[in-house]
Write an enzyme that holds these catalytic residues in place. Sequence first.
Site, PDB file in Angstrom:
ATOM      1  N   GLU A 131      90.613  87.128  42.811  1.00 18.70           N
ATOM      2  CA  GLU A 131      90.667  88.273  43.725  1.00 18.70           C
ATOM      3  C   GLU A 131      91.805  88.131  44.730  1.00 18.70           C
ATOM      4  OE1 GLU A 131      89.097  90.794  42.942  1.00 18.70           O
ATOM      5  OE2 GLU A 131      87.793  89.825  41.465  1.00 18.70           O
ATOM      6  N   HIS A 134      95.017  89.296  43.198  1.00 15.64           N
ATOM      7  CA  HIS A 134      95.195  90.750  43.289  1.00 15.64           C
ATOM      8  C   HIS A 134      95.762  91.138  44.653  1.00 15.64           C
ATOM      9  CE1 HIS A 134      93.691  92.202  39.518  1.00 15.64           C
ATOM     10  NE2 HIS A 134      92.490  91.669  39.659  1.00 15.64           N
TER      11      HIS A 134
END
Length: 319
Positions: A131, A134
Amino acid sequence: MNLVRTAMLLAFMTALFMAVGYVIGGRGGMMIALLMAAGMNFFSYWNSDRMVLRMYRAQEVDERDAPEYYGIVRDLATNAGLPMPRVYVIDSPQPNAFATGRNPQNAAVAASTGLLQSLSYEEVAGVMAHELAHIQYRDTLTMTLTATLAGAISMLGNFAFFFGGNRDNNNPLGFVGVLIAMIVAPFAAMLVQMAISRTREYSADRRGAEICGNPLSLASALRKIAGAAHAIPNYDAERNPATAHMFIINPLSGERMDNLFSTHPNTENRVAALERMAREMSAGSTAPARPDNAVRRSRSVPKTGWGRGGSEPPKGPWS
Protein backbone atom coordinates in the site's frame (compact mmCIF):
# COMPACT_ATOMS: atom_id res chain seq x y z
CA MET A 1 4.39 10.50 -16.04
CA ASN A 2 1.75 9.59 -13.44
CA LEU A 3 0.44 13.17 -13.58
CA VAL A 4 0.00 12.86 -17.36
CA ARG A 5 -1.88 9.56 -16.93
CA THR A 6 -4.07 11.10 -14.26
CA ALA A 7 -4.90 14.05 -16.53
CA MET A 8 -5.75 11.65 -19.37
CA LEU A 9 -7.96 9.64 -17.04
CA LEU A 10 -9.84 12.73 -15.89
CA ALA A 11 -10.29 13.84 -19.50
CA PHE A 12 -11.69 10.44 -20.48
CA MET A 13 -14.05 10.29 -17.51
CA THR A 14 -15.21 13.84 -18.24
CA ALA A 15 -15.89 12.89 -21.87
CA LEU A 16 -17.99 9.94 -20.68
CA PHE A 17 -19.91 12.25 -18.38
CA MET A 18 -20.55 14.66 -21.26
CA ALA A 19 -21.65 11.84 -23.57
CA VAL A 20 -24.29 10.68 -21.11
CA GLY A 21 -25.35 14.29 -20.59
CA TYR A 22 -25.79 14.63 -24.36
CA VAL A 23 -28.00 11.54 -24.42
CA ILE A 24 -30.13 12.92 -21.60
CA GLY A 25 -30.52 16.51 -22.80
CA GLY A 26 -28.71 17.18 -26.06
CA ARG A 27 -26.20 20.05 -26.16
CA GLY A 28 -27.68 21.65 -23.08
CA GLY A 29 -27.35 18.40 -21.16
CA MET A 30 -23.79 18.01 -22.39
CA MET A 31 -22.82 21.47 -21.10
CA ILE A 32 -24.47 20.80 -17.75
CA ALA A 33 -22.59 17.49 -17.56
CA LEU A 34 -19.32 19.30 -18.35
CA LEU A 35 -19.89 21.72 -15.49
CA MET A 36 -20.86 18.87 -13.19
CA ALA A 37 -17.74 16.89 -14.16
CA ALA A 38 -15.48 19.89 -13.59
CA GLY A 39 -17.01 20.44 -10.16
CA MET A 40 -16.79 16.76 -9.32
CA ASN A 41 -13.15 16.52 -10.43
CA PHE A 42 -12.28 19.49 -8.23
CA PHE A 43 -14.25 18.13 -5.28
CA SER A 44 -12.85 14.62 -5.73
CA TYR A 45 -9.27 15.87 -5.80
CA TRP A 46 -9.65 17.44 -2.37
CA ASN A 47 -12.19 15.12 -0.74
CA SER A 48 -12.27 11.70 -2.41
CA ASP A 49 -9.98 10.13 0.21
CA ARG A 50 -12.29 11.21 3.04
CA MET A 51 -15.30 9.98 1.07
CA VAL A 52 -13.82 6.51 0.57
CA LEU A 53 -12.75 6.20 4.21
CA ARG A 54 -16.24 7.26 5.27
CA MET A 55 -17.82 4.67 2.94
CA TYR A 56 -15.99 1.94 4.84
CA ARG A 57 -16.49 3.57 8.23
CA ALA A 58 -12.74 3.45 8.78
CA GLN A 59 -11.52 4.54 12.20
CA GLU A 60 -8.21 6.35 12.57
CA VAL A 61 -5.79 4.83 15.07
CA ASP A 62 -2.50 5.91 16.60
CA GLU A 63 0.34 4.25 18.46
CA ARG A 64 -1.70 3.99 21.66
CA ASP A 65 -4.64 2.28 19.95
CA ALA A 66 -2.71 -0.18 17.79
CA PRO A 67 1.00 -0.08 18.65
CA GLU A 68 2.06 -3.07 16.55
CA TYR A 69 0.10 -2.14 13.42
CA TYR A 70 1.04 1.54 13.69
CA GLY A 71 4.68 0.63 14.27
CA ILE A 72 4.75 -1.54 11.14
CA VAL A 73 3.48 1.34 9.01
CA ARG A 74 5.87 3.83 10.62
CA ASP A 75 8.94 1.63 10.06
CA LEU A 76 7.98 0.84 6.47
CA ALA A 77 7.31 4.50 5.69
CA THR A 78 10.80 5.28 6.99
CA ASN A 79 12.27 2.52 4.79
CA ALA A 80 10.47 3.96 1.76
CA GLY A 81 11.43 7.57 2.53
CA LEU A 82 7.77 8.58 2.83
CA PRO A 83 5.97 10.85 5.28
CA MET A 84 3.98 8.95 7.89
CA PRO A 85 0.48 8.36 6.48
CA ARG A 86 -2.66 8.39 8.58
CA VAL A 87 -3.49 4.87 9.75
CA TYR A 88 -7.01 3.44 9.75
CA VAL A 89 -8.78 0.23 10.72
CA ILE A 90 -11.90 -1.06 8.96
CA ASP A 91 -14.38 -3.21 10.86
CA SER A 92 -14.64 -6.16 8.49
CA PRO A 93 -13.88 -9.86 8.99
CA GLN A 94 -12.68 -10.04 5.37
CA PRO A 95 -8.88 -9.64 5.27
CA ASN A 96 -8.07 -6.73 2.97
CA ALA A 97 -6.41 -3.31 2.80
CA PHE A 98 -6.17 -0.20 0.65
CA ALA A 99 -4.44 3.17 0.46
CA THR A 100 -5.87 6.54 -0.50
CA GLY A 101 -4.88 10.20 -0.69
CA ARG A 102 -4.00 12.79 -3.31
CA ASN A 103 -0.22 12.74 -2.60
CA PRO A 104 2.31 11.24 -0.14
CA GLN A 105 1.88 14.24 2.18
CA ASN A 106 -1.89 13.63 2.43
CA ALA A 107 -2.15 9.86 2.36
CA ALA A 108 -3.82 7.18 4.45
CA VAL A 109 -3.63 3.40 4.70
CA ALA A 110 -6.44 1.19 5.96
CA ALA A 111 -6.45 -2.46 7.00
CA SER A 112 -9.40 -4.58 8.05
CA THR A 113 -9.71 -6.22 11.43
CA GLY A 114 -9.83 -9.53 9.57
CA LEU A 115 -6.41 -8.86 8.05
CA LEU A 116 -4.83 -7.83 11.35
CA GLN A 117 -6.21 -10.91 13.11
CA SER A 118 -5.47 -13.57 10.48
CA LEU A 119 -2.06 -12.64 9.04
CA SER A 120 1.37 -12.92 10.64
CA TYR A 121 3.44 -9.88 11.54
CA GLU A 122 5.61 -10.35 8.43
CA GLU A 123 2.58 -10.78 6.16
CA VAL A 124 0.94 -7.62 7.51
CA ALA A 125 4.22 -5.81 6.83
CA GLY A 126 4.19 -7.09 3.25
CA VAL A 127 0.62 -5.89 2.70
CA MET A 128 1.25 -2.44 4.16
CA ALA A 129 4.47 -2.13 2.14
CA HIS A 130 2.40 -2.79 -0.99
CA GLU A 131 0.00 0.00 0.00
CA LEU A 132 2.88 2.38 0.69
CA ALA A 133 4.21 1.59 -2.78
CA HIS A 134 0.91 2.84 -4.23
CA ILE A 135 1.37 6.04 -2.24
CA GLN A 136 4.97 6.44 -3.39
CA TYR A 137 3.98 5.98 -7.04
CA ARG A 138 1.02 8.36 -6.53
CA ASP A 139 -1.38 5.67 -7.67
CA THR A 140 -3.70 6.55 -4.80
CA LEU A 141 -4.91 9.78 -6.40
CA THR A 142 -5.72 8.06 -9.68
CA MET A 143 -7.40 5.08 -8.03
CA THR A 144 -9.49 7.22 -5.69
CA LEU A 145 -10.59 9.62 -8.42
CA THR A 146 -11.46 6.67 -10.65
CA ALA A 147 -13.58 5.10 -7.92
CA THR A 148 -15.48 8.34 -7.33
CA LEU A 149 -16.06 9.18 -11.00
CA ALA A 150 -16.87 5.62 -12.07
CA GLY A 151 -19.57 5.45 -9.43
CA ALA A 152 -20.95 8.80 -10.59
CA ILE A 153 -20.96 7.70 -14.25
CA SER A 154 -22.88 4.55 -13.35
CA MET A 155 -25.46 6.61 -11.46
CA LEU A 156 -25.75 9.05 -14.36
CA GLY A 157 -26.31 6.12 -16.73
CA ASN A 158 -29.21 4.95 -14.55
CA PHE A 159 -30.49 8.53 -14.41
CA ALA A 160 -30.56 8.54 -18.22
CA PHE A 161 -32.98 5.61 -18.21
CA PHE A 162 -35.60 7.60 -16.30
CA PHE A 163 -35.12 11.03 -17.86
CA GLY A 164 -33.44 10.46 -21.22
CA GLY A 165 -36.14 8.69 -23.14
CA ASN A 166 -38.92 11.20 -23.43
CA ARG A 167 -39.26 13.35 -26.50
CA ASP A 168 -39.55 16.70 -24.80
CA ASN A 169 -36.09 16.77 -23.28
CA ASN A 170 -34.16 17.60 -26.48
CA ASN A 171 -32.66 14.12 -26.61
CA PRO A 172 -31.37 13.65 -30.19
CA LEU A 173 -30.86 9.89 -29.93
CA GLY A 174 -34.11 8.72 -28.37
CA PHE A 175 -34.60 5.61 -26.29
CA VAL A 176 -31.97 3.62 -28.23
CA GLY A 177 -29.37 6.22 -27.27
CA VAL A 178 -30.44 5.96 -23.64
CA LEU A 179 -29.96 2.19 -23.67
CA ILE A 180 -26.53 2.60 -25.24
CA ALA A 181 -25.56 5.16 -22.60
CA MET A 182 -26.76 2.90 -19.79
CA ILE A 183 -24.61 0.02 -21.04
CA VAL A 184 -21.57 1.69 -22.59
CA ALA A 185 -20.79 4.41 -20.03
CA PRO A 186 -20.48 2.15 -16.95
CA PHE A 187 -18.72 -0.52 -19.03
CA ALA A 188 -16.17 2.00 -20.32
CA ALA A 189 -15.58 3.27 -16.78
CA MET A 190 -15.02 -0.34 -15.68
CA LEU A 191 -12.47 -0.89 -18.47
CA VAL A 192 -10.53 2.16 -17.29
CA GLN A 193 -10.52 0.80 -13.74
CA MET A 194 -9.27 -2.57 -15.00
CA ALA A 195 -6.46 -1.02 -17.04
CA ILE A 196 -5.33 1.11 -14.11
CA SER A 197 -5.50 -1.55 -11.43
CA ARG A 198 -4.02 -4.50 -13.31
CA THR A 199 -0.87 -2.71 -14.43
CA ARG A 200 -0.26 -0.92 -11.14
CA GLU A 201 -0.71 -3.92 -8.86
CA TYR A 202 2.38 -5.63 -10.29
CA SER A 203 4.47 -2.48 -9.82
CA ALA A 204 3.21 -2.04 -6.26
CA ASP A 205 3.92 -5.71 -5.48
CA ARG A 206 7.52 -5.37 -6.60
CA ARG A 207 8.15 -2.06 -4.84
CA GLY A 208 6.34 -3.29 -1.73
CA ALA A 209 8.61 -6.34 -1.61
CA GLU A 210 11.62 -4.03 -1.82
CA ILE A 211 10.30 -1.87 1.02
CA CYS A 212 9.61 -4.78 3.40
CA GLY A 213 12.63 -6.78 2.21
CA ASN A 214 10.80 -10.10 1.80
CA PRO A 215 8.84 -10.88 -1.38
CA LEU A 216 7.69 -14.22 0.01
CA SER A 217 5.91 -12.63 2.96
CA LEU A 218 3.84 -10.54 0.55
CA ALA A 219 3.26 -13.60 -1.66
CA SER A 220 2.04 -15.58 1.35
CA ALA A 221 -0.25 -12.71 2.36
CA LEU A 222 -1.75 -12.47 -1.13
CA ARG A 223 -2.57 -16.18 -1.13
CA LYS A 224 -4.24 -15.98 2.28
CA ILE A 225 -6.21 -12.84 1.45
CA ALA A 226 -7.37 -14.22 -1.91
CA GLY A 227 -8.45 -17.45 -0.27
CA ALA A 228 -10.57 -15.63 2.31
CA ALA A 229 -11.75 -12.56 0.40
CA HIS A 230 -14.25 -14.40 -1.77
CA ALA A 231 -15.56 -16.58 1.05
CA ILE A 232 -16.08 -13.76 3.57
CA PRO A 233 -18.37 -10.97 2.34
CA ASN A 234 -17.49 -7.29 2.57
CA TYR A 235 -20.91 -5.67 2.68
CA ASP A 236 -19.65 -2.11 2.27
CA ALA A 237 -17.68 -3.11 -0.83
CA GLU A 238 -20.73 -4.87 -2.28
CA ARG A 239 -22.65 -1.60 -1.90
CA ASN A 240 -19.79 0.40 -3.45
CA PRO A 241 -18.32 -1.83 -6.22
CA ALA A 242 -16.65 1.14 -7.95
CA THR A 243 -14.07 1.13 -5.13
CA ALA A 244 -13.13 -2.55 -5.56
CA HIS A 245 -9.97 -1.78 -7.55
CA MET A 246 -8.50 0.14 -4.59
CA PHE A 247 -8.06 -2.99 -2.46
CA ILE A 248 -5.01 -5.24 -2.56
CA ILE A 249 -7.34 -8.15 -3.50
CA ASN A 250 -10.76 -7.68 -5.07
CA PRO A 251 -13.24 -7.60 -2.15
CA LEU A 252 -16.36 -8.57 -4.12
CA SER A 253 -17.62 -12.03 -3.26
CA GLY A 254 -18.83 -12.73 -6.80
CA GLU A 255 -15.47 -11.95 -8.40
CA ARG A 256 -13.67 -14.89 -9.97
CA MET A 257 -9.93 -14.51 -10.22
CA ASP A 258 -9.84 -15.87 -13.77
CA ASN A 259 -12.57 -13.48 -14.88
CA LEU A 260 -11.71 -11.57 -18.06
CA PHE A 261 -13.13 -8.42 -16.49
CA SER A 262 -11.45 -8.68 -13.10
CA THR A 263 -10.16 -5.41 -11.68
CA HIS A 264 -7.08 -7.23 -10.35
CA PRO A 265 -4.42 -9.45 -11.92
CA ASN A 266 -4.62 -13.17 -11.26
CA THR A 267 -3.31 -13.80 -7.73
CA GLU A 268 -1.19 -16.77 -8.76
CA ASN A 269 0.51 -14.65 -11.42
CA ARG A 270 1.30 -12.03 -8.79
CA VAL A 271 2.64 -14.70 -6.44
CA ALA A 272 4.77 -16.20 -9.21
CA ALA A 273 6.29 -12.78 -9.95
CA LEU A 274 7.14 -12.32 -6.26
CA GLU A 275 8.67 -15.79 -6.07
CA ARG A 276 10.87 -14.96 -9.07
CA MET A 277 11.89 -11.76 -7.33
CA ALA A 278 12.77 -13.74 -4.18
CA ARG A 279 14.99 -16.07 -6.22
CA GLU A 280 16.72 -13.06 -7.78
CA MET A 281 17.33 -11.59 -4.34
CA SER A 282 18.57 -14.95 -3.03
CA ALA A 283 21.09 -15.23 -5.86
CA GLY A 284 22.80 -12.06 -4.68
CA SER A 285 22.56 -12.73 -0.95
CA THR A 286 24.07 -15.21 1.48
CA ALA A 287 20.78 -15.26 3.42
CA PRO A 288 18.10 -16.45 0.99
CA ALA A 289 14.56 -15.19 1.35
CA ARG A 290 12.33 -17.77 2.96
CA PRO A 291 8.59 -18.28 3.14
CA ASP A 292 6.91 -16.91 6.21
CA ASN A 293 6.82 -19.91 8.56
CA ALA A 294 6.84 -17.93 11.76
CA VAL A 295 4.19 -18.65 14.34
CA ARG A 296 1.55 -15.94 14.18
CA ARG A 297 2.11 -13.41 16.91
CA SER A 298 -0.76 -12.20 19.02
CA ARG A 299 -1.70 -8.85 17.60
CA SER A 300 -3.58 -6.13 19.41
CA VAL A 301 -6.57 -4.99 17.40
CA PRO A 302 -7.85 -1.58 18.49
CA LYS A 303 -10.70 -1.58 21.00
CA THR A 304 -13.24 0.15 18.84
CA GLY A 305 -16.41 -1.29 20.31
CA TRP A 306 -16.90 -3.43 17.21
CA GLY A 307 -18.47 -6.85 17.56
CA ARG A 308 -16.34 -9.93 16.99
CA GLY A 309 -17.47 -12.89 14.95
CA GLY A 310 -20.62 -11.28 13.56
CA SER A 311 -21.49 -12.03 9.96
CA GLU A 312 -22.56 -8.49 9.15
CA PRO A 313 -21.21 -5.11 10.28
CA PRO A 314 -23.41 -2.76 12.29
CA LYS A 315 -25.80 -0.78 10.15
CA GLY A 316 -24.82 2.78 9.33
CA PRO A 317 -26.63 5.73 7.78
CA TRP A 318 -26.07 4.36 4.24
CA SER A 319 -27.61 0.94 4.96
